[in-house]
Design an enzyme around this catalytic site. Structure first.
Site, mmCIF file in Angstrom:
data_model
loop_
_atom_site.group_PDB
_atom_site.id
_atom_site.type_symbol
_atom_site.label_atom_id
_atom_site.label_comp_id
_atom_site.label_asym_id
_atom_site.label_seq_id
_atom_site.Cartn_x
_atom_site.Cartn_y
_atom_site.Cartn_z
ATOM 1 N N GLY A 45 63.285 72.599 -84.194
ATOM 2 C CA GLY A 45 62.868 72.034 -82.909
ATOM 3 C C GLY A 45 61.582 72.672 -82.422
ATOM 4 N N GLY A 90 60.256 72.022 -79.361
ATOM 5 C CA GLY A 90 60.185 71.838 -77.913
ATOM 6 C C GLY A 90 59.920 73.174 -77.233
ATOM 7 N N PHE A 91 60.280 73.242 -75.967
ATOM 8 C CA PHE A 91 59.999 74.462 -75.198
ATOM 9 C C PHE A 91 60.706 75.679 -75.796
ATOM 10 C CE2 PHE A 91 58.995 71.211 -72.072
ATOM 11 C CZ PHE A 91 57.810 71.700 -71.549
ATOM 12 N N GLU A 136 59.754 60.537 -60.009
ATOM 13 C CA GLU A 136 58.327 60.658 -60.365
ATOM 14 C C GLU A 136 57.798 59.355 -60.954
ATOM 15 O OE1 GLU A 136 58.321 65.502 -60.817
ATOM 16 O OE2 GLU A 136 58.265 64.337 -62.644
ATOM 17 N N ASP A 151 68.063 72.590 -74.092
ATOM 18 C CA ASP A 151 68.932 71.495 -73.659
ATOM 19 C C ASP A 151 70.150 71.306 -74.549
ATOM 20 O OD1 ASP A 151 67.177 70.980 -71.644
ATOM 21 O OD2 ASP A 151 66.587 68.979 -72.331
ATOM 22 N N ALA A 209 62.912 72.941 -68.340
ATOM 23 C CA ALA A 209 62.012 73.659 -69.237
ATOM 24 C C ALA A 209 62.194 75.179 -69.148
ATOM 25 C CB ALA A 209 60.567 73.273 -68.912
ATOM 26 N N GLN A 210 62.357 75.720 -67.935
ATOM 27 C CA GLN A 210 62.459 77.175 -67.794
ATOM 28 C C GLN A 210 63.682 77.728 -68.514
ATOM 29 O OE1 GLN A 210 61.041 79.982 -67.026
ATOM 30 N NE2 GLN A 210 59.155 78.887 -66.693
HETATM 31 C C1 FAD Z 1 60.972 62.580 -68.901
HETATM 32 C C2 FAD Z 1 61.367 64.017 -68.691
HETATM 33 C C3 FAD Z 1 60.837 64.733 -67.625
HETATM 34 C C4 FAD Z 1 61.186 66.058 -67.429
HETATM 35 N N1 FAD Z 1 60.627 66.741 -66.376
HETATM 36 C C5 FAD Z 1 60.905 68.049 -66.227
HETATM 37 C C6 FAD Z 1 60.282 68.813 -65.194
HETATM 38 O O1 FAD Z 1 59.488 68.272 -64.405
HETATM 39 N N2 FAD Z 1 60.566 70.133 -65.122
HETATM 40 C C7 FAD Z 1 61.423 70.747 -65.984
HETATM 41 O O2 FAD Z 1 61.629 71.956 -65.904
HETATM 42 N N3 FAD Z 1 62.046 70.054 -66.948
HETATM 43 C C8 FAD Z 1 61.799 68.727 -67.090
HETATM 44 N N4 FAD Z 1 62.417 68.018 -68.093
HETATM 45 C C9 FAD Z 1 63.385 68.701 -68.950
HETATM 46 C C10 FAD Z 1 62.684 69.539 -70.006
HETATM 47 O O3 FAD Z 1 61.617 68.815 -70.579
HETATM 48 C C11 FAD Z 1 63.707 69.965 -71.045
HETATM 49 O O4 FAD Z 1 64.675 70.749 -70.399
HETATM 50 C C12 FAD Z 1 63.050 70.741 -72.184
HETATM 51 O O5 FAD Z 1 62.121 69.937 -72.871
HETATM 52 C C13 FAD Z 1 64.108 71.257 -73.142
HETATM 53 O O6 FAD Z 1 63.462 71.963 -74.156
HETATM 54 P P1 FAD Z 1 64.111 72.059 -75.591
HETATM 55 O O7 FAD Z 1 63.253 72.987 -76.381
HETATM 56 O O8 FAD Z 1 65.543 72.358 -75.476
HETATM 57 O O9 FAD Z 1 64.036 70.575 -76.195
HETATM 58 P P2 FAD Z 1 62.829 69.568 -76.337
HETATM 59 O O10 FAD Z 1 61.659 69.987 -75.555
HETATM 60 O O11 FAD Z 1 63.413 68.231 -76.064
HETATM 61 O O12 FAD Z 1 62.448 69.675 -77.885
HETATM 62 C C14 FAD Z 1 63.349 69.309 -78.891
HETATM 63 C C15 FAD Z 1 62.600 69.180 -80.200
HETATM 64 O O13 FAD Z 1 63.547 68.961 -81.235
HETATM 65 C C16 FAD Z 1 63.085 67.970 -82.115
HETATM 66 N N5 FAD Z 1 64.225 67.315 -82.754
HETATM 67 C C17 FAD Z 1 65.253 66.671 -82.164
HETATM 68 N N6 FAD Z 1 66.096 66.175 -83.083
HETATM 69 C C18 FAD Z 1 65.593 66.527 -84.294
HETATM 70 C C19 FAD Z 1 66.018 66.310 -85.624
HETATM 71 N N7 FAD Z 1 67.126 65.627 -85.920
HETATM 72 N N8 FAD Z 1 65.260 66.800 -86.647
HETATM 73 C C20 FAD Z 1 64.116 67.490 -86.376
HETATM 74 N N9 FAD Z 1 63.666 67.722 -85.127
HETATM 75 C C21 FAD Z 1 64.400 67.254 -84.098
HETATM 76 C C22 FAD Z 1 62.302 67.026 -81.209
HETATM 77 O O14 FAD Z 1 61.360 66.281 -81.989
HETATM 78 C C23 FAD Z 1 61.658 68.001 -80.241
HETATM 79 O O15 FAD Z 1 60.388 68.406 -80.672
HETATM 80 C C24 FAD Z 1 62.086 66.684 -68.318
HETATM 81 C C25 FAD Z 1 62.627 65.967 -69.382
HETATM 82 C C26 FAD Z 1 62.271 64.638 -69.577
HETATM 83 C C27 FAD Z 1 62.853 63.863 -70.733
#
Ligand code: FAD
Length: 429
Positions: A13, A15-16, A173, A303, A317-318
């Protein structure tokens, strides 16, 4: 196919949570394989601005390989993971390749939850990916083009109706950005469409929007939304979504050309296919150390993780940034044979923007609204964006938008929907 050489640590992953973990692990001198189904990190909080023609998709996507330029111990693999064998400590890619690990961090994030409501997946747009945002933007622009040449009629009014389901930050938003589009772009670009015919309805099952904020801020946000001419339906549940709009639980039908689903979150599908224990919303169950229950050496953060004793942590995100950092530190501790430490989330507050000069922010006991909160929101998002170029591009787009009231990115570019090409993360996350 033969298994690849065993990398010591796999981070799944970008993501954040994954991004932060890579920083810590590479600093710790580890050999890491970083895997994602996309070759870029997506800054999800600004996705709604791509969907409403405020930002270009590239501005919120940062290539993973650019991130690795000064991190020689880390390799990137572009691969969608479709399964895994926790006993054999392997992941399975969509191409049938196995990736072995000694330590694993799962950070695959969330996906939109449809709660089994009929028609949501088939007819509603969700926002979890730049492709989702681009698809929604193209669809909205196409409907405006059609409406511009359709005589005034119920059919034209339906084309011009946007129903947004979910009164959390994403729904609010998106609704606010659409209202700005209606106010500042429609009169100049579509002179045949009276702006007031573009209807924006925000549907929320609970009795407040932005329900996680203090009630004074909820009320302020509601007033701001109404000021922008957004219809708010509180206590309204969606029973069905169809090609022609939304049926509410009480039987009311909202004819709409566009339905945006911002109502629920679950773990990305892959979480349930790795052979790891899952709980509510398909999230991976982890102990307070972020180590997966009964699976030493396997961690989850962001998440996708459901933390024992802290199940109420928000999926924001945090939490992902701090969780990714903590899981990586614990992997380093485990490698060094030191005891793991428990994760403690430091709440830095929450913000949501409604539109120009209107936002709310809650930081500890401090509550802000209006222009001050809005400027704070802009600044924070600029600082959080990954990559100098992206920050610069976003800053220029925002400044342009602020001065001219224009939204510059209104070209319909992307899959040819008329030819049946489409995309939605409903199918891929
Ligand atoms: C539209 C939207 C608006 C948001 N606004 C806010 C905000 O204003 N403030 C805030 O704090 N939070 C916000 N959030 C929430 C925040 O973005 C998430 O909490 C955060 O992105 C979680 O981070 P993460 O690293 O867990 O997952 P993510 O950032 O979702 O990253 C997950 C990664 O895993 C990869 N992945 C998934 N499945 C697979 C797979 N099978 N194989 C390979 N790779 C895979 C994806 O491609 C992605 O790159 C928002 C979310 C969304 C959807």
């Amino acid at each position: 196919m033969a298994a690849t050489a065993r990398p010591r640590i796999v981070v799944l992953g970008a993501g954040f949570a994954g991004l932060r973990a890579i920083r810590i692990l590479s600093r710790g001198g580890q050999r890491v394989l970083w895997v994602d189904g996309r070759n870029y990190h997506t800054f999800l909080p600004l996705l709604y601005q791509v969907a409403t023609a405020g930002l270009e998709p590239q501005a919120i996507a940062y290539p993973t390989r650019s991130f690795l330029r000064r991190r020689p111990g880390v390799d990137f693999r572009l691969a969608r993971i479709v399964g895994g064998d926790a006993g054999a400590r392997t992941l399975l890619t969509g191409d049938g390749e196995q990736i072995a690990y000694e330590y694993l961090l799962v950070a695959t994030g969330g996906a939109a939850a449809d709660f089994g409501i009929p028609g949501v997946r088939a007819h509603a747009f969700n926002l979890y990916d730049v492709e989702d945002a681009r698809a929604l933007r193209n669809h909205a622009l196409e409907l405006l083009e059609r409406a511009a040449v359709t005589p005034d009629s119920p059919a034209r009014r339906a084309l011009l109706t946007f129903v947004i389901v979910g009164g959390g930050p994403t729904g609010v938003e998106t609704a606010g950005a659409l209202a700005e589009f209606r106010r500042h772009v429609v009169p100049s670009d579509y002179p045949s469409i009276p702006p007031e015919q573009l209807r924006i309805v925000l549907v929320e099952a609970r009795d407040a929007v932005l329900g996680t904020f203090a009630s004074s801020l909820q009320l302020r946000a509601r007033r701001d939304l109404e000021h922008f001419g957004i219809e708010i339906r509180l206590g309204a549940s969606v029973a069905r979504v169809g090609p022609e709009g939304v049926d509410l639980a009480g039987g009311e039908h909202l004819a709409a050309g566009t339905v945006v689903w911002a109502a629920g979150i679950r773990a990305a599908d892959v979480a349930g296919r790795l052979g790891l224990p899952t709980g509510r919303s398909g999230r991976i169950r982890v102990a307070s150390t972020l180590e997966v229950v009964d699976h030493p050496g396997v961690f989850a953060a962001g998440d996708v993780a459901l933390v024992e004793g802290a199940e109420g942590l928000p999926q924001v995100a945090q939490v992902a940034i701090q969780g990714g950092s903590h899981a990586a530190e614990n992997i380093l501790r485990a490698i060094a044979g030191r005891p793991l430490e428990s994760f403690r989330y430091r709440d830095k507050g929450a913000m949501a923007t409604i539109g120009r000069s209107r936002a709310i922010a809650e930081i500890g006991r401090l509550r802000l609204s209006g222009p001050l909160a809005w400027w704070a929101w802009l600044l924070l998002h600029l600082v959080m964006l990954i990559g100098f170029r992206n920050r610069l591009v976003v800053l220029i787009d925002w400044a342009w938008n602020y001065v001219t009231y224009d939204r510059g990115l209104r070209a319909i570019i992307g899959p040819d929907r008329a030819a049946g090409e489409n995309y939605a993360s409903w199918e891929t996350r």
